[in-house]
Scaffold this motif. Sequence first.
Motif, PDB file in Angstrom:
ATOM      1  N   ILE A 243       0.827  -1.206   0.000  1.00 19.13           N
ATOM      2  CA  ILE A 243       0.000   0.000   0.000  1.00 19.13           C
ATOM      3  C   ILE A 243       0.862   1.256   0.000  1.00 19.13           C
ATOM      4  CG2 ILE A 243      -1.590   1.368   1.417  1.00 19.13           C
ATOM      5  CD1 ILE A 243      -3.027  -1.228   2.095  1.00 19.13           C
ATOM      6  N   ASN A 244       1.906   1.277   0.794  1.00 21.93           N
ATOM      7  CA  ASN A 244       2.778   2.454   0.841  1.00 21.93           C
ATOM      8  C   ASN A 244       3.433   2.716  -0.512  1.00 21.93           C
ATOM      9  OD1 ASN A 244       2.187   3.015   3.497  1.00 21.93           O
ATOM     10  ND2 ASN A 244       4.045   2.088   4.321  1.00 21.93           N
ATOM     11  N   HIS A 245       3.817   1.647  -1.189  1.00 22.67           N
ATOM     12  CA  HIS A 245       4.424   1.817  -2.507  1.00 22.67           C
ATOM     13  C   HIS A 245       3.408   2.386  -3.493  1.00 22.67           C
ATOM     14  CE1 HIS A 245       7.687   0.934  -5.361  1.00 22.67           C
ATOM     15  NE2 HIS A 245       6.709   0.715  -6.230  1.00 22.67           N
ATOM     16  N   ALA A 246       2.191   1.857  -3.460  1.00 21.29           N
ATOM     17  CA  ALA A 246       1.148   2.353  -4.360  1.00 21.29           C
ATOM     18  C   ALA A 246       0.792   3.800  -4.028  1.00 21.29           C
ATOM     19  CB  ALA A 246      -0.092   1.463  -4.256  1.00 21.29           C
ATOM     20  N   ARG A 247       0.687   4.112  -2.747  1.00 21.13           N
ATOM     21  CA  ARG A 247       0.343   5.466  -2.311  1.00 21.13           C
ATOM     22  C   ARG A 247       1.399   6.473  -2.776  1.00 21.13           C
ATOM     23  NH1 ARG A 247      -2.682   6.754   2.350  1.00 21.13           N
ATOM     24  NH2 ARG A 247      -2.274   4.632   3.127  1.00 21.13           N
ATOM     25  N   SER A 248       2.668   6.122  -2.594  1.00 20.48           N
ATOM     26  CA  SER A 248       3.749   7.005  -3.011  1.00 20.48           C
ATOM     27  C   SER A 248       3.727   7.214  -4.526  1.00 20.48           C
ATOM     28  CB  SER A 248       5.094   6.417  -2.576  1.00 20.48           C
ATOM     29  OG  SER A 248       6.167   7.212  -3.020  1.00 20.48           O
ATOM     30  N   SER A 249       3.503   6.134  -5.266  1.00 17.04           N
ATOM     31  CA  SER A 249       3.452   6.226  -6.728  1.00 17.04           C
ATOM     32  C   SER A 249       2.281   7.087  -7.180  1.00 17.04           C
ATOM     33  CB  SER A 249       3.326   4.828  -7.340  1.00 17.04           C
ATOM     34  OG  SER A 249       4.448   4.036  -7.016  1.00 17.04           O
ATOM     35  N   PHE A 250       1.176   7.007  -6.465  1.00 16.92           N
ATOM     36  CA  PHE A 250       0.003   7.821  -6.797  1.00 16.92           C
ATOM     37  C   PHE A 250       0.341   9.305  -6.684  1.00 16.92           C
ATOM     38  CE2 PHE A 250      -4.066   9.821  -5.303  1.00 16.92           C
ATOM     39  CZ  PHE A 250      -4.750   9.723  -6.507  1.00 16.92           C
ATOM     40  N   GLY A 251       0.991   9.680  -5.583  1.00 13.82           N
ATOM     41  CA  GLY A 251       1.398  11.070  -5.412  1.00 13.82           C
ATOM     42  C   GLY A 251       2.357  11.512  -6.498  1.00 13.82           C
ATOM     43  N   ASP A 252       3.317  10.657  -6.841  1.00 10.44           N
ATOM     44  CA  ASP A 252       4.278  10.985  -7.901  1.00 10.44           C
ATOM     45  C   ASP A 252       3.579  11.164  -9.248  1.00 10.44           C
ATOM     46  OD1 ASP A 252       6.258  10.738  -6.004  1.00 10.44           O
ATOM     47  OD2 ASP A 252       6.889   8.728  -6.649  1.00 10.44           O
ATOM     48  N   THR A 253       2.606  10.314  -9.520  1.00  8.35           N
ATOM     49  CA  THR A 253       1.892  10.394 -10.794  1.00  8.35           C
ATOM     50  C   THR A 253       1.049  11.657 -10.870  1.00  8.35           C
ATOM     51  OG1 THR A 253       1.785   7.974 -10.793  1.00  8.35           O
ATOM     52  CG2 THR A 253       0.418   9.126 -12.395  1.00  8.35           C
ATOM     53  N   VAL A 254       0.444  12.047  -9.749  1.00  5.73           N
ATOM     54  CA  VAL A 254      -0.316  13.303  -9.714  1.00  5.73           C
ATOM     55  C   VAL A 254       0.599  14.477 -10.052  1.00  5.73           C
ATOM     56  CG1 VAL A 254      -1.540  14.916  -8.199  1.00  5.73           C
ATOM     57  CG2 VAL A 254      -2.102  12.477  -8.142  1.00  5.73           C
ATOM     58  N   VAL A 255       1.804  14.481  -9.492  1.00  7.57           N
ATOM     59  CA  VAL A 255       2.767  15.543  -9.796  1.00  7.57           C
ATOM     60  C   VAL A 255       3.115  15.529 -11.285  1.00  7.57           C
ATOM     61  CG1 VAL A 255       5.147  16.318  -9.438  1.00  7.57           C
ATOM     62  CG2 VAL A 255       3.738  15.682  -7.483  1.00  7.57           C
ATOM     63  N   ASP A 256       3.362  14.345 -11.837  1.00 10.26           N
ATOM     64  CA  ASP A 256       3.679  14.244 -13.269  1.00 10.26           C
ATOM     65  C   ASP A 256       2.560  14.833 -14.121  1.00 10.26           C
ATOM     66  OD1 ASP A 256       6.025  12.952 -12.588  1.00 10.26           O
ATOM     67  OD2 ASP A 256       5.252  10.937 -12.994  1.00 10.26           O
ATOM     68  N   ILE A 257       1.316  14.531 -13.742  1.00 11.23           N
ATOM     69  CA  ILE A 257       0.161  15.046 -14.488  1.00 11.23           C
ATOM     70  C   ILE A 257       0.124  16.567 -14.409  1.00 11.23           C
ATOM     71  CG2 ILE A 257      -2.363  15.192 -14.481  1.00 11.23           C
ATOM     72  CD1 ILE A 257      -2.380  12.222 -13.659  1.00 11.23           C
ATOM     73  N   ILE A 258       0.280  17.092 -13.196  1.00 12.83           N
ATOM     74  CA  ILE A 258       0.213  18.549 -13.005  1.00 12.83           C
ATOM     75  C   ILE A 258       1.292  19.249 -13.827  1.00 12.83           C
ATOM     76  CG2 ILE A 258       0.506  20.417 -11.331  1.00 12.83           C
ATOM     77  CD1 ILE A 258      -0.707  18.526  -9.231  1.00 12.83           C
ATOM     78  N   GLU A 259       2.502  18.741 -13.765  1.00 14.32           N
ATOM     79  CA  GLU A 259       3.604  19.389 -14.478  1.00 14.32           C
ATOM     80  C   GLU A 259       3.410  19.301 -15.990  1.00 14.32           C
ATOM     81  OE1 GLU A 259       7.277  17.835 -12.975  1.00 14.32           O
ATOM     82  OE2 GLU A 259       7.178  19.112 -11.179  1.00 14.32           O
ATOM     83  N   ARG A 260       2.871  18.196 -16.466  1.00 14.90           N
ATOM     84  CA  ARG A 260       2.614  18.068 -17.901  1.00 14.90           C
ATOM     85  C   ARG A 260       1.542  19.055 -18.349  1.00 14.90           C
ATOM     86  NH1 ARG A 260       0.585  13.303 -18.053  1.00 14.90           N
ATOM     87  NH2 ARG A 260      -1.548  13.864 -18.551  1.00 14.90           N
ATOM     88  N   VAL A 261       0.462  19.161 -17.561  1.00 14.99           N
ATOM     89  CA  VAL A 261      -0.621  20.086 -17.912  1.00 14.99           C
ATOM     90  C   VAL A 261      -0.128  21.528 -17.877  1.00 14.99           C
ATOM     91  CG1 VAL A 261      -2.858  21.000 -17.143  1.00 14.99           C
ATOM     92  CG2 VAL A 261      -2.467  18.533 -17.191  1.00 14.99           C
ATOM     93  N   ILE A 262       0.672  21.859 -16.873  1.00 12.88           N
ATOM     94  CA  ILE A 262       1.213  23.228 -16.774  1.00 12.88           C
ATOM     95  C   ILE A 262       2.117  23.530 -17.970  1.00 12.88           C
ATOM     96  CG2 ILE A 262       2.767  24.724 -15.456  1.00 12.88           C
ATOM     97  CD1 ILE A 262       1.722  23.378 -12.916  1.00 12.88           C
ATOM     98  N   ASP A 263       2.954  22.574 -18.358  1.00 13.24           N
ATOM     99  CA  ASP A 263       3.887  22.790 -19.467  1.00 13.24           C
ATOM    100  C   ASP A 263       3.164  23.086 -20.776  1.00 13.24           C
ATOM    101  OD1 ASP A 263       6.170  22.525 -17.956  1.00 13.24           O
ATOM    102  OD2 ASP A 263       6.392  20.371 -18.326  1.00 13.24           O
ATOM    103  N   PHE A 264       1.995  22.491 -20.955  1.00  6.24           N
ATOM    104  CA  PHE A 264       1.258  22.687 -22.204  1.00  6.24           C
ATOM    105  C   PHE A 264       0.249  23.833 -22.125  1.00  6.24           C
ATOM    106  CE2 PHE A 264       2.871  18.419 -22.973  1.00  6.24           C
ATOM    107  CZ  PHE A 264       3.183  18.471 -24.330  1.00  6.24           C
ATOM    108  N   ALA A 265       0.090  24.428 -20.955  1.00  5.32           N
ATOM    109  CA  ALA A 265      -0.861  25.537 -20.795  1.00  5.32           C
ATOM    110  C   ALA A 265      -0.253  26.833 -21.337  1.00  5.32           C
ATOM    111  CB  ALA A 265      -1.230  25.702 -19.329  1.00  5.32           C
TER     112      ALA A 265
END
Length: 295
Positions: A243-265
């Motif tokens: 669970i901790n591994h999945a939780r950490s990966s979820f947070g990392d993926t959210v950051v990846d999404i945010i940074e990608r969306v910001i880069d294309f905005a």
Amino acid sequence: MKKLSGYALIRSHLRRYPRSLRQTLLKELNQLVTYQPVIGIMGKTGVGKSSLCNALFRSQVCAVNAVEACTRQPQQVKLRFGRHTLTLVDLPGVGECQQRDEEYRELYREWIPKLDMVLWVLKADDRAFSIEEQFYQTVFTEYNGELPAITWILNQVDKIEPVEQWHWASAQPSKQQQAHITLKRHAIAKQMHISVDTIIPISVKGRYHLPQLVEAIITHLPKQARSPLIPHLQNTYQTTTVINHARSSFGDTVVDIIERVIDFAPLPQIARHALKSTTHHIAQAARSVWSFFFS
């Protein structure tokens, strides 16, 4: 409701974002939460694919390997738990019908890009793996695109000689069996030209090493597929580590999404920098509400 609370907390951390950007991010977040992992299951008939899946997952899988010999289409099994869906794909070809090699190559070229992972199940008491070697070399190593992660599973290690020495009460092999399991893993690794560490020895019947297998699966799945897999796992395997591994990966993926969306905005550079400076807090928020989405 828990689900709304989870979204509401993340939304509060996005309040500084322009409305259109915030809406895009929330849409992307919802797609991440509802992501449907696709896992291919490979292995000859009799290696224990169905029993393995039934041991790992909450939903019962009926005869994963019940495909007609020489079939040209994989069998898909969709498992549903709450709002989460997991697709298992029984991939035909290994030892089923060698005269259709070229047709299988085309089939795999079509399916490989759709898979998040392949669980390749081998039978521990098989003496030779020439069919698996040929299939792996001609289909996977010759594939030009990006391959999904492959987790090699050496199943039914309780049948490794000397069979009578398996410790059923403690769910452990004897020292002699353990030595033979190690030799088997090294022989397979040499034949397949893969790392011995990627071969996980297990016994479904003997209740051996299944938690270690789940940890390997979670570790090697793409980040976006890890958390959506958790609800499908038997409670026994929803360990703190997993669970901790999945939780950490979820947070990392959210950051990846945010940074990608910001880069294309269409934003000034200073605005991009200011918004990206908040991603750490958003990642923390995403990890804190992980259970609202995945438990």
